[in-house]
Scaffold this active site. Structure first.
Site, PDB file in Angstrom:
ATOM      1  N   LYS A  97       0.853  -1.189   0.000  1.00  0.00           N
ATOM      2  CA  LYS A  97       0.000   0.000   0.000  1.00  0.00           C
ATOM      3  C   LYS A  97       0.887   1.237   0.000  1.00  0.00           C
ATOM      4  CE  LYS A  97      -4.549   0.850   0.272  1.00  0.00           C
ATOM      5  NZ  LYS A  97      -5.517   0.190  -0.627  1.00  0.00           N
ATOM      6  N   THR A 147      -4.234  -5.283   0.411  1.00  0.00           N
ATOM      7  CA  THR A 147      -3.547  -4.005   0.613  1.00  0.00           C
ATOM      8  C   THR A 147      -4.343  -3.100   1.546  1.00  0.00           C
ATOM      9  OG1 THR A 147      -4.546  -2.940  -1.329  1.00  0.00           O
ATOM     10  CG2 THR A 147      -2.484  -4.161  -1.663  1.00  0.00           C
ATOM     11  N   ARG A 184     -14.251  19.229  14.550  1.00  0.00           N
ATOM     12  CA  ARG A 184     -13.527  18.592  13.460  1.00  0.00           C
ATOM     13  C   ARG A 184     -12.178  19.273  13.289  1.00  0.00           C
ATOM     14  NH1 ARG A 184     -15.932  20.845   7.674  1.00  0.00           N
ATOM     15  NH2 ARG A 184     -15.765  23.067   8.162  1.00  0.00           N
ATOM     16  N   GLN A 209     -16.479  28.912   5.190  1.00  0.00           N
ATOM     17  CA  GLN A 209     -17.097  30.153   4.714  1.00  0.00           C
ATOM     18  C   GLN A 209     -17.157  31.202   5.826  1.00  0.00           C
ATOM     19  OE1 GLN A 209     -18.077  27.017   4.137  1.00  0.00           O
ATOM     20  NE2 GLN A 209     -19.386  26.834   2.320  1.00  0.00           N
ATOM     21  N   HIS A 252      -8.933  17.716   3.610  1.00  0.00           N
ATOM     22  CA  HIS A 252      -9.724  16.870   4.502  1.00  0.00           C
ATOM     23  C   HIS A 252      -8.825  15.941   5.317  1.00  0.00           C
ATOM     24  CE1 HIS A 252     -13.491  18.185   2.833  1.00  0.00           C
ATOM     25  NE2 HIS A 252     -13.097  17.889   1.609  1.00  0.00           N
TER      26      HIS A 252
END
Length: 278
Positions: free
Chosen positions: A10, A55, A173, A216, A244
């Protein structure tokens, strides 16, 4: 015909580990490749996958080791991943693990290190644009590829929902972006470098020290702060793709993940752009 060589694994396993010590957070981001050799000939020569480790499983091992050992030096982290692969799968003869670190520097706000906001090491490129005609001149300054993040005090909630909506609401987050920004001068400042530094500093201060209801929301308030700080600029334009960092689901392995281990991905990404003026 004979199979002379084989390996697989991987690549580009991008993992972010956030270590939380009260209000102070530490971040570590690695991009990892893990390649295996061993008794995998049947997968190549006889379409038989019975001895082959997926993988995706290799990626899961990297994430689990990150949860346990991301504070290790990069060399020791790679060693821990390789050891886990060899211990878990007797069919593996060698595990070659390579990694490079994406360095994040702690952001300083008003001269003090911020507990959970960071900028990318070796960050950004200063930009300038002059468009001159016989009727006048337009001067812009800015920054390209300026990358920064914070590990908390950011959310995404109360958005439009319909049958196509799958993203879940959150009030905590990791928010990160690589910003392209420019500001239009209405008149020259006394010192361009000092004024540019003040603009960027005010934008980062707002990002780091206030709760973000969305990118925003942050961008608009960052533009307001820049305009308030430097009266010689007329407008501020910003384009910010979401970088992200998605929480890795470790529950299949009986492990929790309290906002600690994230997978890094910037494709596809949200693209947020705005111009703020007086």
């Amino acid at each position: 015909m004979t199979l002379l060589h084989k390996t697989y694994g991987k690549g580009r396993v991008r993992v972010m580990r956030v270590h939380r010590d009260g209000a102070r957070h530490e971040v570590r981001e690695l991009t990892v490749q893990a390649m295996l050799t061993g008794g995998f000939d049947p997968a190549f020569t006889h379409a038989d996958n019975a001895t082959t480790v997926s993988t995706d499983t290799v990626k899961n091992v990297v994430n689990i080791v990150a949860r346990e050992s991301m504070a290790l030096p990069t060399e020791e982290f790679c060693r821990a991943v390789a050891q886990r692969l060899l211990d878990a799968y007797p069919v593996v003869e060698t595990a070659t693990v390579t990694a490079h670190e994406t360095k994040w520097d702690r952001l300083a706000v008003d001269g003090s290190p911020h507990p959970h906001a960071f900028t990318l090491d070796g960050n950004g490129r200063a930009t300038a644009l002059v468009r001159m005609s016989r009727d006048g001149v337009r001067i812009e300054s800015g920054v390209a590829g300026f990358t920064f993040l914070k590990t908390t005090e950011s959310g995404w909630a109360n958005y439009l929902k319909d049958p196509y909506t799958t993203i879940r609401e959150t009030d905590d987050r990791l928010a990160a972006t690589s910003m392209e920004a420019s500001w239009l001068w209405s008149r020259p400042p006394a010192d361009y470098p000092a004024a540019n530094a003040r603009i960027l500093g005010e934008m980062l201060r707002v990002f780091a020290t206030t709760y973000s209801h969305s990118i925003q929301d942050s961008l608009y308030r960052m533009g307001q702060a820049a305009l308030a700080a430097v009266p010689e600029i007329e407008t501020v334009s910003m384009a910010c793709p979401n970088k992200h960092y998605l929480l890795v689901d470790l529950t299949p392995f009986g492990l929790d993940n309290a906002n600690q281990v994230f997978v890094a991905t910037d494709e596809p990404h949200g693209q947020i752009e705005c111009t703020v003026g007086r």
